[in-house]
Motif scaffolding. Structure first.
Motif, PDB file in Angstrom:
ATOM      1  N   ALA A   1      45.138 -47.897 -15.589  1.00 25.99           N
ATOM      2  CA  ALA A   1      44.058 -48.294 -14.684  1.00 25.99           C
ATOM      3  C   ALA A   1      43.105 -47.128 -14.439  1.00 25.99           C
ATOM      4  O   ALA A   1      41.881 -47.312 -14.371  1.00 25.99           O
ATOM      5  N   GLY A   2      43.640 -45.927 -14.315  1.00 27.99           N
ATOM      6  CA  GLY A   2      42.800 -44.765 -14.102  1.00 27.99           C
ATOM      7  C   GLY A   2      41.873 -44.505 -15.273  1.00 27.99           C
ATOM      8  O   GLY A   2      40.666 -44.263 -15.094  1.00 27.99           O
ATOM      9  N   LEU A   3      42.405 -44.537 -16.472  1.00 26.82           N
ATOM     10  CA  LEU A   3      41.590 -44.311 -17.662  1.00 26.82           C
ATOM     11  C   LEU A   3      40.555 -45.420 -17.828  1.00 26.82           C
ATOM     12  O   LEU A   3      39.396 -45.156 -18.195  1.00 26.82           O
TER      13      LEU A   3
ATOM     14  N   VAL B   1      46.797 -36.882 -22.893  1.00 26.53           N
ATOM     15  CA  VAL B   1      47.950 -36.193 -23.464  1.00 26.53           C
ATOM     16  C   VAL B   1      48.820 -35.696 -22.320  1.00 26.53           C
ATOM     17  O   VAL B   1      48.338 -35.524 -21.191  1.00 26.53           O
ATOM     18  N   PRO B   2      50.110 -35.455 -22.565  1.00 27.77           N
ATOM     19  CA  PRO B   2      50.977 -34.980 -21.481  1.00 27.77           C
ATOM     20  C   PRO B   2      50.571 -33.586 -21.005  1.00 27.77           C
ATOM     21  O   PRO B   2      50.160 -32.741 -21.794  1.00 27.77           O
ATOM     22  N   SER B   3      50.703 -33.385 -19.711  1.00 27.17           N
ATOM     23  CA  SER B   3      50.505 -32.057 -19.138  1.00 27.17           C
ATOM     24  C   SER B   3      51.846 -31.357 -19.043  1.00 27.17           C
ATOM     25  O   SER B   3      52.785 -31.885 -18.444  1.00 27.17           O
ATOM     26  N   VAL B   4      51.934 -30.177 -19.624  1.00 24.91           N
ATOM     27  CA  VAL B   4      53.157 -29.380 -19.534  1.00 24.91           C
ATOM     28  C   VAL B   4      53.109 -28.472 -18.322  1.00 24.91           C
ATOM     29  O   VAL B   4      54.033 -28.416 -17.516  1.00 24.91           O
ATOM     30  N   VAL B   5      51.991 -27.761 -18.175  1.00 28.90           N
ATOM     31  CA  VAL B   5      51.893 -26.723 -17.153  1.00 28.90           C
ATOM     32  C   VAL B   5      51.770 -27.323 -15.754  1.00 28.90           C
ATOM     33  O   VAL B   5      52.489 -26.929 -14.826  1.00 28.90           O
ATOM     34  N   VAL B   6      50.862 -28.280 -15.557  1.00 27.79           N
ATOM     35  CA  VAL B   6      50.685 -28.863 -14.228  1.00 27.79           C
ATOM     36  C   VAL B   6      51.918 -29.658 -13.827  1.00 27.79           C
ATOM     37  O   VAL B   6      52.301 -29.669 -12.648  1.00 27.79           O
TER      38      VAL B   6
ATOM     39  N   ASP C   1      55.344 -37.033 -13.898  1.00 25.98           N
ATOM     40  CA  ASP C   1      54.707 -37.407 -15.162  1.00 25.98           C
ATOM     41  C   ASP C   1      53.192 -37.317 -15.024  1.00 25.98           C
ATOM     42  O   ASP C   1      52.543 -38.241 -14.523  1.00 25.98           O
ATOM     43  N   VAL C   2      52.622 -36.212 -15.469  1.00 25.92           N
ATOM     44  CA  VAL C   2      51.196 -35.946 -15.329  1.00 25.92           C
ATOM     45  C   VAL C   2      50.542 -35.962 -16.709  1.00 25.92           C
ATOM     46  O   VAL C   2      51.094 -35.421 -17.670  1.00 25.92           O
ATOM     47  N   ALA C   3      49.386 -36.581 -16.797  1.00 28.65           N
ATOM     48  CA  ALA C   3      48.627 -36.622 -18.047  1.00 28.65           C
ATOM     49  C   ALA C   3      47.296 -35.900 -17.850  1.00 28.65           C
ATOM     50  O   ALA C   3      46.830 -35.710 -16.719  1.00 28.65           O
ATOM     51  N   ILE C   4      46.676 -35.488 -18.959  1.00 30.90           N
ATOM     52  CA  ILE C   4      45.375 -34.819 -18.937  1.00 30.90           C
ATOM     53  C   ILE C   4      44.390 -35.631 -19.761  1.00 30.90           C
ATOM     54  O   ILE C   4      44.702 -36.082 -20.860  1.00 30.90           O
ATOM     55  N   THR C   5      43.198 -35.788 -19.226  1.00 30.47           N
ATOM     56  CA  THR C   5      42.092 -36.309 -20.018  1.00 30.47           C
ATOM     57  C   THR C   5      40.869 -35.444 -19.750  1.00 30.47           C
ATOM     58  O   THR C   5      40.836 -34.680 -18.790  1.00 30.47           O
TER      59      THR C   5
ATOM     60  N   PHE D   1      48.132 -38.095 -11.987  1.00 26.54           N
ATOM     61  CA  PHE D   1      49.523 -38.288 -11.555  1.00 26.54           C
ATOM     62  C   PHE D   1      49.587 -39.692 -10.956  1.00 26.54           C
ATOM     63  O   PHE D   1      49.312 -39.897  -9.782  1.00 26.54           O
ATOM     64  N   PRO D   2      49.952 -40.708 -11.761  1.00 21.23           N
ATOM     65  CA  PRO D   2      49.897 -42.091 -11.289  1.00 21.23           C
ATOM     66  C   PRO D   2      50.901 -42.367 -10.171  1.00 21.23           C
ATOM     67  O   PRO D   2      51.997 -41.815 -10.125  1.00 21.23           O
ATOM     68  N   ARG D   3      50.505 -43.258  -9.284  1.00 18.01           N
ATOM     69  CA  ARG D   3      51.345 -43.598  -8.139  1.00 18.01           C
ATOM     70  C   ARG D   3      52.583 -44.402  -8.529  1.00 18.01           C
ATOM     71  O   ARG D   3      53.503 -44.545  -7.717  1.00 18.01           O
ATOM     72  N   ASP D   4      52.606 -44.949  -9.743  1.00 12.89           N
ATOM     73  CA  ASP D   4      53.786 -45.725 -10.152  1.00 12.89           C
ATOM     74  C   ASP D   4      54.867 -44.856 -10.797  1.00 12.89           C
ATOM     75  O   ASP D   4      55.896 -45.366 -11.227  1.00 12.89           O
ATOM     76  N   ARG D   5      54.667 -43.539 -10.853  1.00 13.75           N
ATOM     77  CA  ARG D   5      55.669 -42.649 -11.440  1.00 13.75           C
ATOM     78  C   ARG D   5      56.769 -42.350 -10.428  1.00 13.75           C
ATOM     79  O   ARG D   5      56.537 -42.326  -9.214  1.00 13.75           O
TER      80      ARG D   5
END
Length: 290
Positions: A107-109, A123-128, A144-148, A168-172
């Motif tokens: 939904a965010g994207l 893509v997955p965020s490793v550092v954040v 579970d954080v993603a980067i765009t 950082f989606p609220r459903d995680r």
């Protein structure tokens, strides 16, 4: 209890002198600051009102930074100092960053795409992911954080992915409302980032030394992400502003294509000063809108 010495903080972006907030709720078609016309952007539930304001602020900050001098962005670094000169010669403004909390990643994207921002594949965020897990004592698996990246039409005519959005989606599993409240209040993941054109360990050592000496920036380590920057991944160096300097921009990054983990491992952080800076940051209360 937040362990400030183990995580990186965001930065308040500078508000540029631009037209009316392009992401405020409207009931008619609007022209987004990316340069694209968009339909009604008041969609509820995907991002909170504060999240939409943060996104607008970050877009405006990136547009301003795209034409600003390194000395302006690094202020109070001296205009003729080593930090400003070296950054001008070897680096290029790359992006401003922000952390947002959509209902779901999809939904965010989709919402960002509706705004005409053409988000790049996430893509997955490793550092954040690691920073948030440490900051809030979370299991990294659930954090579970993603980067765009969002492509903007910049004032200099470039179409560039000048905004980095951590989602950082609220459903995680690891999400909790107190995390979103804290991140919105303090802006720990806001930052201004430069890319190093031709990184080397020698150049990185010079940049770190000059930023510390001239710009009041504390070296707080870095991280490596194999998912970005090409086949060899990318390395990011982190800096937070010393507590003695009260400035608009409190956090910076240097992005380097390639694996520079040896450089990171061989250089001690300004641990005590970083801890003090973070504590001061938290004590100042909510971050102001930029």
């Amino acid at each position: 209890m937040i362990n400030a010495g183990k995580w990186a903080c965001g930065i308040r972006s500078m508000r540029s002198r631009l037209p009316v907030n392009p992401l405020q709720e409207v009931s008619m078609p609007a022209l987004h600051s990316s340069g694209n016309a968009v339909e009604d952007i008041s969609e509820e539930g995907v991002f909170s009102p504060s999240g939409r304001r943060q996104l607008a602020d970050t877009i405006n900050a990136a547009r301003f930074a795209s034409t600003a001098t390194p000395a302006t962005l690094l202020a109070p670094a001296p205009q003729d100092g080593e930090a400003a000169r070296l950054t001008e010669q070897t680096c290029l403004f790359d992006h401003c960053g922000v952390l947002l909390f959509p209902d779901t990643l999809e939904a965010g994207l989709r919402h960002l795409d509706r705004l005409g921002l053409a988000p790049l594949p996430a893509v997955p965020s490793v550092v954040v992911r690691h920073r948030l897990a440490t900051r809030y004592l979370l299991d990294p698996v659930g954090c579970d954080v993603a980067i765009t990246r969002l492509r903007l039409q910049l004032p200099d005519g470039r179409r560039h992915a000048a905004v980095e959005v951590f989602l950082f989606p609220r459903d995680r599993i690891g999400y909790h409302s107190h995390i979103e409240d804290s991140e919105v209040a303090h802006g720990f993941e806001r930052h201004t980032a430069f890319v190093v054109r031709r990184p080397s360990t020698t150049l990185l050592a010079r940049l770190v030394a000059s930023w510390r000496a001239d710009a009041g920036l504390l070296w707080e380590g870095g991280g490596y992400n194999p998912h970005e920057g090409g086949p060899e991944g990318s390395t990011v160096l982190y800096f937070v502003r010393d507590q003695a300097y009260q400035t608009e921009r409190r956090r910076f990054e240097l992005h380097c294509a390639g694996d520079f983990r040896d450089f990171l491992d061989g250089r001690a952080r300004d641990a005590d000063a970083v801890d003090r800076a973070y504590r001061r940051w938290q004590a100042t209360g909510p971050a102001a809108s930029d």
